[in-house]
Design a protein around this motif. Structure first.
Motif, PDB file in Angstrom:
ATOM      1  N   SER A  19       0.840  -1.206   0.000  1.00 45.19           N
ATOM      2  CA  SER A  19       0.000   0.000   0.000  1.00 45.19           C
ATOM      3  C   SER A  19       0.869   1.248   0.000  1.00 45.19           C
ATOM      4  O   SER A  19       0.621   2.192  -0.765  1.00 45.19           O
ATOM      5  CB  SER A  19      -0.922   0.012   1.230  1.00 45.19           C
ATOM      6  OG  SER A  19      -1.827  -1.056   1.192  1.00 45.19           O
ATOM      7  N   VAL A  20       1.893   1.269   0.841  1.00 51.45           N
ATOM      8  CA  VAL A  20       2.801   2.410   0.894  1.00 51.45           C
ATOM      9  C   VAL A  20       3.468   2.628  -0.461  1.00 51.45           C
ATOM     10  O   VAL A  20       3.559   3.762  -0.957  1.00 51.45           O
ATOM     11  CB  VAL A  20       3.865   2.226   2.002  1.00 51.45           C
ATOM     12  CG1 VAL A  20       5.018   3.208   1.857  1.00 51.45           C
ATOM     13  CG2 VAL A  20       3.220   2.361   3.373  1.00 51.45           C
ATOM     14  N   ASN A  21       3.914   1.541  -1.082  1.00 53.30           N
ATOM     15  CA  ASN A  21       4.557   1.658  -2.396  1.00 53.30           C
ATOM     16  C   ASN A  21       3.613   2.239  -3.440  1.00 53.30           C
ATOM     17  O   ASN A  21       4.035   2.990  -4.316  1.00 53.30           O
ATOM     18  CB  ASN A  21       5.079   0.300  -2.866  1.00 53.30           C
ATOM     19  CG  ASN A  21       6.282  -0.170  -2.083  1.00 53.30           C
ATOM     20  OD1 ASN A  21       6.937   0.608  -1.397  1.00 53.30           O
ATOM     21  ND2 ASN A  21       6.565  -1.452  -2.163  1.00 53.30           N
ATOM     22  N   MET A  22       2.344   1.898  -3.350  1.00 46.58           N
ATOM     23  CA  MET A  22       1.372   2.391  -4.328  1.00 46.58           C
ATOM     24  C   MET A  22       1.002   3.847  -4.071  1.00 46.58           C
ATOM     25  O   MET A  22       0.717   4.588  -5.006  1.00 46.58           O
ATOM     26  CB  MET A  22       0.125   1.509  -4.323  1.00 46.58           C
ATOM     27  CG  MET A  22       0.390   0.118  -4.853  1.00 46.58           C
ATOM     28  SD  MET A  22      -1.062  -0.926  -4.765  1.00 46.58           S
ATOM     29  CE  MET A  22      -2.081  -0.142  -5.994  1.00 46.58           C
ATOM     30  N   ILE A  23       0.999   4.279  -2.815  1.00 45.42           N
ATOM     31  CA  ILE A  23       0.570   5.632  -2.460  1.00 45.42           C
ATOM     32  C   ILE A  23       1.685   6.656  -2.640  1.00 45.42           C
ATOM     33  O   ILE A  23       1.454   7.767  -3.091  1.00 45.42           O
ATOM     34  CB  ILE A  23       0.082   5.677  -0.983  1.00 45.42           C
ATOM     35  CG1 ILE A  23      -1.165   4.822  -0.801  1.00 45.42           C
ATOM     36  CG2 ILE A  23      -0.191   7.103  -0.550  1.00 45.42           C
ATOM     37  CD1 ILE A  23      -1.544   4.597   0.664  1.00 45.42           C
TER      38      ILE A  23
ATOM     39  N   SER B  40       6.954  11.755   1.126  1.00 44.98           N
ATOM     40  CA  SER B  40       5.767  11.097   0.578  1.00 44.98           C
ATOM     41  C   SER B  40       5.619   9.699   1.168  1.00 44.98           C
ATOM     42  O   SER B  40       4.512   9.272   1.522  1.00 44.98           O
ATOM     43  CB  SER B  40       5.882  11.029  -0.944  1.00 44.98           C
ATOM     44  OG  SER B  40       4.867  10.249  -1.486  1.00 44.98           O
ATOM     45  N   ARG B  41       6.726   8.983   1.288  1.00 48.88           N
ATOM     46  CA  ARG B  41       6.697   7.624   1.843  1.00 48.88           C
ATOM     47  C   ARG B  41       6.277   7.654   3.318  1.00 48.88           C
ATOM     48  O   ARG B  41       5.480   6.825   3.756  1.00 48.88           O
ATOM     49  CB  ARG B  41       8.064   6.984   1.675  1.00 48.88           C
ATOM     50  CG  ARG B  41       8.073   5.511   1.866  1.00 48.88           C
ATOM     51  CD  ARG B  41       9.320   4.906   1.221  1.00 48.88           C
ATOM     52  NE  ARG B  41       9.327   3.480   1.362  1.00 48.88           N
ATOM     53  CZ  ARG B  41       8.645   2.633   0.616  1.00 48.88           C
ATOM     54  NH1 ARG B  41       7.878   3.077  -0.347  1.00 48.88           N
ATOM     55  NH2 ARG B  41       8.710   1.343   0.814  1.00 48.88           N
TER      56      ARG B  41
ATOM     57  N   ILE C 249       2.014   6.778   7.458  1.00 49.09           N
ATOM     58  CA  ILE C 249       1.067   7.319   8.438  1.00 49.09           C
ATOM     59  C   ILE C 249      -0.343   6.830   8.121  1.00 49.09           C
ATOM     60  O   ILE C 249      -1.105   6.463   9.017  1.00 49.09           O
ATOM     61  CB  ILE C 249       1.132   8.863   8.470  1.00 49.09           C
ATOM     62  CG1 ILE C 249       2.450   9.319   9.130  1.00 49.09           C
ATOM     63  CG2 ILE C 249      -0.080   9.455   9.196  1.00 49.09           C
ATOM     64  CD1 ILE C 249       2.750  10.800   8.966  1.00 49.09           C
ATOM     65  N   LEU C 250      -0.695   6.790   6.850  1.00 47.48           N
ATOM     66  CA  LEU C 250      -2.037   6.363   6.457  1.00 47.48           C
ATOM     67  C   LEU C 250      -2.302   4.883   6.720  1.00 47.48           C
ATOM     68  O   LEU C 250      -3.432   4.505   7.026  1.00 47.48           O
ATOM     69  CB  LEU C 250      -2.276   6.673   4.979  1.00 47.48           C
ATOM     70  CG  LEU C 250      -2.377   8.143   4.622  1.00 47.48           C
ATOM     71  CD1 LEU C 250      -2.466   8.316   3.112  1.00 47.48           C
ATOM     72  CD2 LEU C 250      -3.577   8.782   5.302  1.00 47.48           C
ATOM     73  N   VAL C 251      -1.282   4.028   6.592  1.00 50.18           N
ATOM     74  CA  VAL C 251      -1.530   2.591   6.732  1.00 50.18           C
ATOM     75  C   VAL C 251      -1.161   2.040   8.101  1.00 50.18           C
ATOM     76  O   VAL C 251      -1.562   0.923   8.436  1.00 50.18           O
ATOM     77  CB  VAL C 251      -0.805   1.760   5.643  1.00 50.18           C
ATOM     78  CG1 VAL C 251      -1.244   2.177   4.258  1.00 50.18           C
ATOM     79  CG2 VAL C 251       0.693   1.819   5.789  1.00 50.18           C
TER      80      VAL C 251
ATOM     81  N   LYS D  78      -8.006  -1.557   2.153  1.00 52.85           N
ATOM     82  CA  LYS D  78      -7.403  -0.402   1.471  1.00 52.85           C
ATOM     83  C   LYS D  78      -6.474  -0.853   0.348  1.00 52.85           C
ATOM     84  O   LYS D  78      -6.459  -0.264  -0.734  1.00 52.85           O
ATOM     85  CB  LYS D  78      -6.628   0.486   2.461  1.00 52.85           C
ATOM     86  CG  LYS D  78      -7.485   1.100   3.525  1.00 52.85           C
ATOM     87  CD  LYS D  78      -8.514   2.029   2.953  1.00 52.85           C
ATOM     88  CE  LYS D  78      -9.328   2.647   4.082  1.00 52.85           C
ATOM     89  NZ  LYS D  78     -10.544   3.270   3.635  1.00 52.85           N
ATOM     90  N   LEU D  79      -5.684  -1.901   0.597  1.00 52.74           N
ATOM     91  CA  LEU D  79      -4.783  -2.404  -0.441  1.00 52.74           C
ATOM     92  C   LEU D  79      -5.566  -2.825  -1.684  1.00 52.74           C
ATOM     93  O   LEU D  79      -5.216  -2.451  -2.804  1.00 52.74           O
ATOM     94  CB  LEU D  79      -3.945  -3.572   0.076  1.00 52.74           C
ATOM     95  CG  LEU D  79      -3.099  -4.268  -1.007  1.00 52.74           C
ATOM     96  CD1 LEU D  79      -2.058  -3.323  -1.598  1.00 52.74           C
ATOM     97  CD2 LEU D  79      -2.448  -5.527  -0.450  1.00 52.74           C
TER      98      LEU D  79
END
Length: 195
Positions: free
Chosen positions: A34-38, A46-47, A52-54, A65-66
């Motif tokens: 998920s982090v890699n996609m966001i 950004s990472r 923080i979001l996941v 979410k994934l």
């Protein structure tokens, strides 16, 4: 204090611990994908924002979410077969989450001096649930070391699938689409042979 654990009980304890660790690896991989996609490649800010979001989520919301991100990323590219494969993977993870919750939160007969297990088939787990319409419902489910080991293998297999889906969503030039990589066989997801 006397140790009441039999050799088979030790095996169940070890298998449960192994399962919990492998499940945490699956959870962690879903967070990472998920982090890699966001996040934007090369941007630590950004990472960090993506983490923080996941972070601080239980597995079901992380998984949800994934799969939402995966669908959003490739909704115009994936075929209906791809989407069926994705949905099958999601359903398998949901079942594994439910099983993990039972393993983690049930009451176990293990280690109790009044209920030593003589063989692995006797390991019992209990769950009492209540309902305003039915009162108490008692679920006593035997579980074997073999069953727990199968769940461990499911965690490992699903983690590897998540990695492939994450890679496909980020760069599809060298990665097979989900329906090229996996197929449904009697409602069971199997990897397509590389031959």
């Amino acid at each position: 204090m006397k140790n009441y654990r039999s050799k088979n009980e030790e095996g169940v304890y070890n298998a449960i611990g192994h399962f919990v660790v492998e499940f945490s690896h699956l959870h962690s991989m879903m967070e990472l994908m998920s982090v890699n996609m966001i996040s934007n490649p090369g941007s630590s800010s950004s990472r960090n924002k993506a983490w923080i979001l996941v972070s601080d989520q239980t597995t079901y919301p992380v998984m949800s979410k994934l799969f939402s991100l995966l669908m959003e990323e490739k909704i115009d590219v994936w075929s209906s077969e791809d989407k069926n494969v994705i949905n099958s993977i999601r359903k398998e993870i949901i079942k594994l989450i439910e099983e993990r919750n039972r393993i983690s939160h049930d009451i176990w007969s293990l280690g109790h001096p009044n209920t030593p297990i003589s063989d692995e088939a006797d390991a019992l787990r209990f769950r009492n649930t209540s309902s305003p319409k039915k009162g108490i419902s008692k679920n006593r489910t035997p579980i074997t070391i073999t069953t727990i080991k199968e769940l461990i293998q499911d965690c490992i297999r699903l983690r590897e699938i998540i990695v492939k889906l994450g890679l496909y969503s980020l760069d599809d030039s060298n990665i097979k689409s989900p329906s090229q990589e996996f197929e449904l066989n009697d409602d069971q997801l199997v990897q397509v042979s590389n031959n």
